[in-house]
Scaffold this motif. Structure first.
Motif, PDB file in Angstrom:
ATOM      1  N   HIS A   1      12.662  62.913 -25.422  1.00 18.73           N
ATOM      2  CA  HIS A   1      12.177  63.577 -24.210  1.00 18.73           C
ATOM      3  C   HIS A   1      13.348  63.914 -23.285  1.00 18.73           C
ATOM      4  N   LEU A   2      14.288  62.987 -23.159  1.00 17.68           N
ATOM      5  CA  LEU A   2      15.477  63.260 -22.340  1.00 17.68           C
ATOM      6  C   LEU A   2      16.250  64.453 -22.905  1.00 17.68           C
ATOM      7  N   VAL A   3      16.397  64.497 -24.230  1.00 11.45           N
ATOM      8  CA  VAL A   3      17.117  65.596 -24.874  1.00 11.45           C
ATOM      9  C   VAL A   3      16.424  66.924 -24.592  1.00 11.45           C
ATOM     10  N   SER A   4      15.088  66.906 -24.632  1.00 16.83           N
ATOM     11  CA  SER A   4      14.331  68.141 -24.402  1.00 16.83           C
ATOM     12  C   SER A   4      14.518  68.673 -22.984  1.00 16.83           C
ATOM     13  N   LEU A   5      14.894  67.793 -22.052  1.00 15.84           N
ATOM     14  CA  LEU A   5      15.111  68.209 -20.669  1.00 15.84           C
ATOM     15  C   LEU A   5      16.518  68.756 -20.438  1.00 15.84           C
ATOM     16  N   GLY A   6      17.365  68.671 -21.451  1.00 18.89           N
ATOM     17  CA  GLY A   6      18.716  69.195 -21.331  1.00 18.89           C
ATOM     18  C   GLY A   6      19.652  68.247 -20.600  1.00 18.89           C
ATOM     19  N   GLU A   7      20.732  68.790 -20.083  1.00 17.82           N
ATOM     20  CA  GLU A   7      21.763  67.976 -19.436  1.00 17.82           C
ATOM     21  C   GLU A   7      21.206  67.178 -18.264  1.00 17.82           C
ATOM     22  N   ASP A   8      20.307  67.759 -17.494  1.00 16.69           N
ATOM     23  CA  ASP A   8      19.716  67.051 -16.351  1.00 16.69           C
ATOM     24  C   ASP A   8      18.999  65.784 -16.797  1.00 16.69           C
TER      25      ASP A   8
ATOM     26  N   ASP B   1       4.231  56.828 -19.489  1.00 15.71           N
ATOM     27  CA  ASP B   1       3.705  57.982 -18.757  1.00 15.71           C
ATOM     28  C   ASP B   1       4.665  59.165 -18.793  1.00 15.71           C
ATOM     29  N   VAL B   2       5.957  58.854 -18.804  1.00 14.42           N
ATOM     30  CA  VAL B   2       6.967  59.914 -18.837  1.00 14.42           C
ATOM     31  C   VAL B   2       6.803  60.760 -20.093  1.00 14.42           C
ATOM     32  N   ILE B   3       6.581  60.095 -21.227  1.00 10.95           N
ATOM     33  CA  ILE B   3       6.438  60.801 -22.505  1.00 10.95           C
ATOM     34  C   ILE B   3       5.064  61.471 -22.601  1.00 10.95           C
TER      35      ILE B   3
END
Length: 405
Positions: free
Chosen positions: A231-238, A293-295
């Motif tokens: 999920h972090l990767v899908s959000l990109g650098e941010d 919840d984040v995922i």
């Protein structure tokens, strides 16, 4: 709490999770809180600490009774060495008290020009911070409290002692609990010096150390919680900057848990039992317990920041500690680790790997400017050699710990 715009309405919930016994460290519950009797058992007739490793293990699992924190914390913060005798410690205290007085005198003897620069760069911020730090604590409560002035002197003197670090907002949050337990101003100062020198999880926004912490944390999440990592990767650098955990690292979880639980987490980290990076396992435990919840709701970076911010003071510190200890145990059972986490083990003292067993290092393939892996990692993992287990326990890591390139 709800965050709404024209199109979406996202619900954040504070859950009351439980940790199944299958997800706890096999030695969980064996150790009680270190009390006066147990502490005295570790001191010989000269006052030297014996069986230091067992002591650190007991503190890691059980914590320290409030009544002896002021006596034990200086050892954990490396103000006192475990080999020192009671007599040597008293001599050290006298010597350090003189040194502290000299540092303070140096601050008070500044030229007008030096003082103006010091006030602008350090004192202005310290003066603002100390009057709003831990004021709900009886030790710092009330107007004209001398303990607040003592905290102020410690922070100002530290900026003179270590001008390269100076003062960053948040340092008062670290000094205050130490002063409230150790009580003596000079002793607290030197304990704080030890904290800043020897505890890896203290950093500031201008430290390159923070980026190293985030690198390790990303890799740990990739190993232990691949869905969250993706999920972090899908959000990109941010997303990969993980802004939601910066405050956890900078203030050592002090704003995330009630003080009693936060100090238990500090003690577990200060014990340096089997890793110098236990604070990162605490971060992963928070994500593992409270990050579903984040995922599930595919939260964006700012929503993720709000989600974890809303959890502050609503999380169960003891539950997070138990989960973190379990994650560390599972990490130690890995037959191989990515080279990106090589240094996570490098600074560990006695006992990181059982019976001299060290896991194989597997190269992740990201070494610009290097022909081969600088850590000697192989691209393909060798046949895993299982760690030797002295007691009954899981022989293979749980799902989520088997990693691939």
């Amino acid at each position: 709490t709800k965050v709404a715009d024209e199109k979406t309405c996202i619900q954040f919930s504070i859950r009351r999770p439980k940790l199944p016994s299958s997800e706890t460290h096999p030695e969980e519950g064996v150790y009680k809180r270190l009390d006066v009797a147990a502490w005295l058992h570790h001191l010989n007739e000269l006052g030297q600490v014996e069986e230091e490793y067992k002591l650190r293990k007991a503190i890691f699992f059980g914590g320290i009774d409030v009544s002896i924190r002021g006596e034990v914390w200086p050892f954990l913060l490396r103000y006192y060495s475990h080999e020192s005798t009671s007599q040597e410690r008293e001599a050290l205290r006298a010597q350090k008290r003189k040194e502290y007085a000299e540092i303070q005198q140096k601050r008070l003897s500044m030229t007008p020009e030096e003082h103006r620069a010091f006030w602008r760069n350090v004192q202005f911020t310290v003066d603002k911070d100390v009057v709003r730090t831990d004021r709900s604590n009886q030790f710092f409560r009330g107007e004209d409290n001398p303990n607040v002035e003592s905290m102020r002197r410690i922070l100002l003197n530290y900026a003179v002692y270590n001008p390269a670090i100076g003062y960053s907002q948040g340092m008062s949050d670290l000094v205050a609990p130490i002063l409230a337990e150790v009580l003596d101003e000079s002793d607290t100062f030197w304990c704080f010096v030890g904290l800043m020198q020897n505890t890896i999880f203290v950093s500031s926004p201008r430290d390159e150390d923070m980026e190293k912490q985030l690198l390790y944390l990303r890799e740990l999440l990739r190993l232990t919680h691949p869905r969250f990592y993706q999920h972090l990767v899908s959000l990109g650098e941010d997303g990969l900057q993980m802004l939601f955990c910066h405050r956890w690292l900078l203030l050592c979880f002090k704003r995330e848990f009630p003080e009693a639980e936060a100090l238990r987490i500090w003690e577990a980290c200060w014990a340096h039992y089997q890793t110098d990076y236990f604070h990162l396992f605490i971060c992963v435990a928070i994500v593992a317990i409270y990050g579903d919840d984040v995922i599930e709701q595919q939260l964006a970076t700012d929503q993720m920041l709000l989600h974890f911010g809303n959890l502050a003071m609503h999380m169960n510190g003891e539950l997070v500690l138990r989960k973190a200890r379990s994650l560390l145990h599972q990490f130690r059972l890995l037959p191989r680790i990515p080279c990106s986490l090589h240094d996570l083990c490098k600074t560990c003292g006695t006992g990181m790997w059982d019976s001299g067993y060290i896991p194989a290092v597997e190269c992740t393939g990201h070494h610009p400017g290097w022909e081969s892996c600088p850590y000697g990692g192989t691209v393909e993992a060798p046949s895993p050699r299982p760690p030797r287990e002295g007691k009954k326990g899981p022989k293979v890591p749980r799902d989520g710990f088997g990693f691939r390139r």
